[in-house]
Write a protein that holds these residues in place. Sequence first.
Motif, PDB file in Angstrom:
ATOM      1  N   UNK A 432      28.850  50.522  80.406  1.00 39.81           N
ATOM      2  CA  UNK A 432      28.943  49.329  78.636  1.00 39.81           C
ATOM      3  C   UNK A 432      28.600  50.676  77.267  1.00 39.81           C
ATOM      4  N   UNK A 433      27.790  51.951  77.342  1.00 38.31           N
ATOM      5  CA  UNK A 433      27.774  52.720  76.250  1.00 38.31           C
ATOM      6  C   UNK A 433      29.027  53.232  76.342  1.00 38.31           C
ATOM      7  N   UNK A 434      29.856  53.527  77.045  1.00 41.73           N
ATOM      8  CA  UNK A 434      31.082  54.916  77.436  1.00 41.73           C
ATOM      9  C   UNK A 434      32.238  53.609  76.596  1.00 41.73           C
ATOM     10  N   UNK A 435      32.626  52.419  76.832  1.00 45.57           N
ATOM     11  CA  UNK A 435      33.453  51.697  76.128  1.00 45.57           C
ATOM     12  C   UNK A 435      33.355  52.057  74.917  1.00 45.57           C
ATOM     13  N   UNK A 436      32.436  52.330  74.096  1.00 46.13           N
ATOM     14  CA  UNK A 436      32.704  52.532  72.390  1.00 46.13           C
ATOM     15  C   UNK A 436      33.170  53.899  72.427  1.00 46.13           C
ATOM     16  N   UNK A 437      33.815  54.591  73.210  1.00 47.53           N
ATOM     17  CA  UNK A 437      34.092  55.766  73.263  1.00 47.53           C
ATOM     18  C   UNK A 437      36.060  55.555  73.241  1.00 47.53           C
ATOM     19  N   UNK A 438      35.630  54.629  73.908  1.00 48.63           N
ATOM     20  CA  UNK A 438      37.765  54.762  74.074  1.00 48.63           C
ATOM     21  C   UNK A 438      38.431  54.106  73.451  1.00 48.63           C
ATOM     22  N   UNK A 439      39.380  54.587  73.276  1.00 48.05           N
ATOM     23  CA  UNK A 439      40.444  54.409  72.517  1.00 48.05           C
ATOM     24  C   UNK A 439      40.551  53.160  71.900  1.00 48.05           C
ATOM     25  N   UNK A 440      41.139  53.180  70.394  1.00 48.82           N
ATOM     26  CA  UNK A 440      41.301  51.902  69.708  1.00 48.82           C
ATOM     27  C   UNK A 440      42.626  50.232  70.997  1.00 48.82           C
ATOM     28  N   UNK A 441      41.766  49.190  70.803  1.00 52.10           N
ATOM     29  CA  UNK A 441      42.477  47.960  71.283  1.00 52.10           C
ATOM     30  C   UNK A 441      41.680  48.212  72.951  1.00 52.10           C
ATOM     31  N   UNK A 442      41.299  49.137  73.469  1.00 48.98           N
ATOM     32  CA  UNK A 442      40.104  48.819  75.090  1.00 48.98           C
ATOM     33  C   UNK A 442      39.230  47.362  74.512  1.00 48.98           C
ATOM     34  N   UNK A 443      38.844  46.888  76.212  1.00 52.17           N
ATOM     35  CA  UNK A 443      37.777  45.911  75.658  1.00 52.17           C
ATOM     36  C   UNK A 443      36.409  46.999  75.214  1.00 52.17           C
TER      37      UNK A 443
END
Length: 772
Positions: A432-443
């Motif tokens: 869940x924390x890792x999703x905040x490092x994904x490219x814009x537009x990712x869930x």
Amino acid sequence: MGGKGSAKRKVKSKKSGNPQKQGQGRVGAGVRNDNRGAHYERSQVVTNGSMTATTYVQQYAPVPTALDALPALPQEFTGRADDLAFILGVLDPERPGGGPAVAVLSGWGGVGKTTLAYAAGHAAQRRGWFTGVLLVDLRGYDPHPAQAEDALEALLRSLGVRPEHLPPPGAGREVLYRSQLNAREAAGERLLVVADNASALAQVQPLLPPGLHGMIVTSRDALAGLGRMRTVNRLQPEDAVALLQAALKKNDPDDVRVGEDPGAAERVVLACGCLPLALQITAALLAQDPGQPLAERADALSQTEGVLDGLSDGHRSLRTMFDQSLERLSPQEQDLFRLLSLNPGPDIATPAAAVLSGQPQAATERLLGRLAASHLIERNPVARGRWQMHDLLRAYAHEQAQAVKARGRDPRRRYEQAHTRLIAYYTEHAAAADTHFHPPGSVVSSRFADREQALVWFDAERENLIATAHTTPQAGRALGFALGFYLDWRRRLQDHLVIRSLALDACRTLNDTRNEASAWNNLGNVLQELRRFDEAHDAHETARTLHQQTGDTHGQATAWNNLGTTLQELRRYEEALHDHETARTLYQQTGDTHGQATAWNNLGTTLQELRRYEEALHHHETARTLFQQTGDTHRQATAWGNLGNALQELRRYEEALHHHETARTLFQQTGDTHRQAMAWNNVGTAYRGLGCFEEAVEAGQQAVGMLVEAEDWFRAGEGWGELAMTLTAAGADPGKVRDAWNESAAAYARVGADEEAAASRAHTDNPEILEE
């Protein structure tokens, strides 16, 4: 009056056998002693010539007092200056503010509380603060602890109260105790009461002395409400070594093992947790085997399994000490203590502990607080809501957990379920924390409010997460992917390498070919960061091949992109250009605008290496536009910086400065301090091109400071080199120039970099590698 202490009178009468002596008066007296310290006086009186009266008077000698109760300090006592200062500050009769002179020392068993209390008592007496010391051992952790009335009896006897004058157990004893101390104070005396080894407030409260008298209490529990509290911690390593050496020399003055092998001595004390009792036991075992090298003993103590077996000398045992503390806890507290040994890392947060216990968080927090009060765990002194356990206690908790699991299938299953819940907690939160490092537009997961909150959680749990990744292949795979962006962001490159290698091994073990390709790609990226370019190239080629086998076009594009960045570092620029063009084409086929932007950016950096700066400008401008379209502020900053680099090469310094300052601002907005440092370096070179040397030097110094702090030694070498060139251009003192070049060389040397090749780069380009 009856009673053992009353005078006894015995009167006997008889007829006189000598009538001639009737009417004559005669007195006789004699004295005899017995072995109880009493003496008897006899007197005889003859009256009227017919009756003789004999009187025996029994008188007791004064009962001695015991006001010098402190044992001598062991000669190995050391390293407690701060603790002693605290206690003496409490006992000082001239202390500011007044209040009760009561010091409460708490800490886990074997940490040296009792000896510290004795040392404080001796020091206070040397200062003339006390005329005597009363000592009582409350045996708080024995199967049958002393009760308050028993302690009061012992103290009253020490004060000289005869047994026959002791009130029965109850309030009367406490009243007499205070009365005795008040009388002593009125007579100009000031006594120190040492209540050792207490386990409950009820044992100590009746013993609190009145008036100007002082008290020291020792306990393994935090007994709040008695006086000034002090937690006694383990010794510092250097003090622990001094204790070990003194203990060995007390047995044999010629024992030189510590002096001959100080490194092994430090290993021994660290394995003992710098715990005085463990050190004394170890010293006793070493004394029994004078030929044993310290290195051998250190190796034995360093074994995780059975470490407590090596901390028993037949008379003292660390395990027994821990047993006594554990037995005083409630069943729920004991169970949580054992469960905490399942946490793989060095500390645990309250929510994770609640997952282990299977209890609500509030209930778990209360149990944790009780364990901390008993000093079986500790509150993390830096991060609130986190709890830690010393390695020796962790080994003990693990033993206890194994013993419970051995009782049958159900207990073993319950512990296995708790461990499974904890692994799931760590892996799910990390994902869940890792999703905040994904490219814009990712869930993006709602479990964390934003990237900053995710970073805070990652920072707190990093060691737990890496340790958890080692537990099972499934955990290794999940965390190997979830931790990558974070570890790269924080420049934890060695951790990054470990976690990526674990992910690859896990994918192989689980026959997960699709994720194996991504694992190879991610491993190649961290190898690039570590400047192991040949290995990185092989990893990316393997990733590309596996993606081709599975028909994953997007994965192939990422592998081609990263191959290109590796080839740039290997100075194979024409090949790099081909690979980035291939990546761009494949990203276009899959409709990935963000990937296209990355390929355009990397094509630009390759063209700069080929000195095709006008073309590079076009590519970086295209990349910037696409990153703006996707809302990726961080990579927009990268494109702005690379545009600035190309403009500098075209000697358009005013424009270059604007671009680098824009990049620096955007990196600051996204919280990327590492890239900020690189932007500062580029700002400095732009200022130098403009002849603004003062500003250039300031920017260069800012850059190298941040890069050194990030431990990016290669780029710090670049930064120092740029600063040296700025100082030269500014006509600075040759010594300062020489120092900057020396710093540059030293930084390059730390990573084994080719200094001449590195220095040939006028500034830092920013190619982009992509994670999967």
